[in-house]
Design a protein around this motif. Structure first.
Motif, PDB file in Angstrom:
ATOM      1  N   LYS A 255       7.740   8.203  -4.079  1.00  0.00           N
ATOM      2  CA  LYS A 255       6.719   8.063  -3.030  1.00  0.00           C
ATOM      3  C   LYS A 255       5.573   8.989  -3.391  1.00  0.00           C
ATOM      4  O   LYS A 255       5.795  10.127  -3.809  1.00  0.00           O
ATOM      5  CB  LYS A 255       7.268   8.451  -1.659  1.00  0.00           C
ATOM      6  CG  LYS A 255       8.311   7.490  -1.133  1.00  0.00           C
ATOM      7  CD  LYS A 255       8.841   7.908   0.211  1.00  0.00           C
ATOM      8  CE  LYS A 255       9.932   6.918   0.638  1.00  0.00           C
ATOM      9  NZ  LYS A 255      10.618   7.326   1.843  1.00  0.00           N
TER      10      LYS A 255
ATOM     11  N   ALA B 258       4.631   3.303   2.164  1.00  0.00           N
ATOM     12  CA  ALA B 258       5.829   4.066   2.522  1.00  0.00           C
ATOM     13  C   ALA B 258       5.566   4.817   3.816  1.00  0.00           C
ATOM     14  O   ALA B 258       4.425   4.947   4.258  1.00  0.00           O
ATOM     15  CB  ALA B 258       6.173   5.037   1.394  1.00  0.00           C
ATOM     16  N   GLU B 259       6.626   5.329   4.408  1.00  0.00           N
ATOM     17  CA  GLU B 259       6.481   6.146   5.611  1.00  0.00           C
ATOM     18  C   GLU B 259       5.672   7.392   5.277  1.00  0.00           C
ATOM     19  O   GLU B 259       5.757   7.921   4.175  1.00  0.00           O
ATOM     20  CB  GLU B 259       7.858   6.569   6.123  1.00  0.00           C
ATOM     21  CG  GLU B 259       8.662   5.455   6.722  1.00  0.00           C
ATOM     22  CD  GLU B 259      10.011   5.956   7.220  1.00  0.00           C
ATOM     23  OE1 GLU B 259      10.141   7.161   7.531  1.00  0.00           O
ATOM     24  OE2 GLU B 259      10.934   5.136   7.274  1.00  0.00           O
TER      25      GLU B 259
ATOM     26  N   TRP C 129       0.677   6.632   1.953  1.00  0.00           N
ATOM     27  CA  TRP C 129       1.779   6.828   1.009  1.00  0.00           C
ATOM     28  C   TRP C 129       2.248   5.485   0.470  1.00  0.00           C
ATOM     29  O   TRP C 129       2.270   4.481   1.191  1.00  0.00           O
ATOM     30  CB  TRP C 129       2.932   7.570   1.689  1.00  0.00           C
ATOM     31  CG  TRP C 129       2.601   9.007   1.918  1.00  0.00           C
ATOM     32  CD1 TRP C 129       1.840   9.525   2.924  1.00  0.00           C
ATOM     33  CD2 TRP C 129       2.998  10.107   1.108  1.00  0.00           C
ATOM     34  NE1 TRP C 129       1.743  10.877   2.785  1.00  0.00           N
ATOM     35  CE2 TRP C 129       2.441  11.265   1.690  1.00  0.00           C
ATOM     36  CE3 TRP C 129       3.779  10.220  -0.055  1.00  0.00           C
ATOM     37  CZ2 TRP C 129       2.644  12.534   1.137  1.00  0.00           C
ATOM     38  CZ3 TRP C 129       3.982  11.479  -0.594  1.00  0.00           C
ATOM     39  CH2 TRP C 129       3.410  12.620  -0.009  1.00  0.00           C
ATOM     40  N   TRP C 130       2.634   5.472  -0.797  1.00  0.00           N
ATOM     41  CA  TRP C 130       3.071   4.262  -1.479  1.00  0.00           C
ATOM     42  C   TRP C 130       4.444   4.471  -2.093  1.00  0.00           C
ATOM     43  O   TRP C 130       4.837   5.594  -2.398  1.00  0.00           O
ATOM     44  CB  TRP C 130       2.083   3.897  -2.589  1.00  0.00           C
ATOM     45  CG  TRP C 130       0.705   3.572  -2.114  1.00  0.00           C
ATOM     46  CD1 TRP C 130      -0.381   4.409  -2.073  1.00  0.00           C
ATOM     47  CD2 TRP C 130       0.250   2.310  -1.612  1.00  0.00           C
ATOM     48  NE1 TRP C 130      -1.483   3.750  -1.575  1.00  0.00           N
ATOM     49  CE2 TRP C 130      -1.124   2.461  -1.295  1.00  0.00           C
ATOM     50  CE3 TRP C 130       0.864   1.073  -1.414  1.00  0.00           C
ATOM     51  CZ2 TRP C 130      -1.884   1.428  -0.788  1.00  0.00           C
ATOM     52  CZ3 TRP C 130       0.108   0.037  -0.902  1.00  0.00           C
ATOM     53  CH2 TRP C 130      -1.249   0.217  -0.595  1.00  0.00           C
ATOM     54  N   GLN C 131       5.145   3.359  -2.297  1.00  0.00           N
ATOM     55  CA  GLN C 131       6.424   3.381  -2.997  1.00  0.00           C
ATOM     56  C   GLN C 131       6.610   2.037  -3.710  1.00  0.00           C
ATOM     57  O   GLN C 131       6.016   1.037  -3.307  1.00  0.00           O
ATOM     58  CB  GLN C 131       7.576   3.612  -2.023  1.00  0.00           C
ATOM     59  CG  GLN C 131       7.796   2.470  -1.040  1.00  0.00           C
ATOM     60  CD  GLN C 131       8.835   2.794   0.010  1.00  0.00           C
ATOM     61  OE1 GLN C 131       9.288   3.912   0.131  1.00  0.00           O
ATOM     62  NE2 GLN C 131       9.222   1.788   0.782  1.00  0.00           N
TER      63      GLN C 131
ATOM     64  N   SER D 147       8.215  -1.439  -4.415  1.00  0.00           N
ATOM     65  CA  SER D 147       8.850  -2.340  -3.440  1.00  0.00           C
ATOM     66  C   SER D 147      10.224  -2.822  -3.897  1.00  0.00           C
ATOM     67  O   SER D 147      10.906  -3.526  -3.160  1.00  0.00           O
ATOM     68  CB  SER D 147       7.946  -3.540  -3.161  1.00  0.00           C
ATOM     69  OG  SER D 147       7.662  -4.215  -4.367  1.00  0.00           O
TER      70      SER D 147
END
Length: 197
Positions: free
Chosen positions: A35, A68-69, A79-81, A83
């Motif tokens: 993340k 992301a959370e 925020w990114w993650q 998938s």
């Protein structure tokens, strides 16, 4: 929430979206960090935050990454993650049209170039690692004579073995056991070749 499965990329649009040098580097950096924000990733790839944000959105447009959370109190941070637990690309998905064949080959070459760069950086910094890490690192070449079916079976077995180690490492990390853990790159290729006459 990110899928624990590997995503099989099988459409030309997604392949093209992924097949950009910076997007590949961003995806790898995000996969490793799990993340991150655009500004954190921009620092890692040494690019402007605005450019990184643009390319992250393109990856998200094709479902390769997702929001992301929030991991901080700053609501302005996005925020990114990834998938999925990773990506896979298969020749049979891209062999029916010349453009697909060419794009698949170009993405493969680009990925290989980035693997080489990552390994070169390791070689340049090799002496900065501890003796135990230098001793654990390896580079090997094997030249067996196999059938296509045997090579496919070997690939499956190696994939399963690496997944076991990766899952165990993640479980230890999630339990707070991070002592001595580092990111490790494994680049494995298996392909037929013939000696030139």
């Amino acid at each position: 929430m990110a899928s624990r499965e590997t995503r099989r990329v099988c459409d030309l649009g997604t392949l093209k979206a992924f097949g950009h040098p910076l997007r590949m580097r961003l995806y790898r950096a995000l996969f490793v960090s799990r993340k991150a924000t655009a500004s954190q990733l921009a620092e890692q790839v040494d690019e402007a935050v605005s450019l990184v944000s643009y390319h992250l959105r393109r990856l998200a447009d094709h479902g390769l990454i997702e929001e992301a959370e929030q991991q901080s109190e700053d609501a302005r941070e996005r925020w990114w993650q990834p998938s999925s637990h990773g990506l896979s690309f298969h020749d049979e998905d891209f062999r029916d049209e010349p453009e697909k064949v060419a794009t698949h080959a170009a993405v493969g070459r680009l990925s290989f170039d980035q693997h080489i760069e990552l390994y070169r950086r390791h070689l340049d910094s090799h002496q900065s690692w501890s003796p135990s890490w230098r001793g654990a690192s390896f580079a090997s070449e094997y030249l067996p004579r196999l059938t296509a079916e045997e090579l496919a079976a070997l690939s499956r077995e190696m994939h399963e073995l690496i997944q076991r180690y990766e899952a165990a490492g993640r479980a230890h990390e999630e339990a707070g056991d991070t002592e001595g853990r580092e990111n490790v790159a494994l680049h494995v290729y298996g392909f037929p070749f013939r000696n030139r006459p």
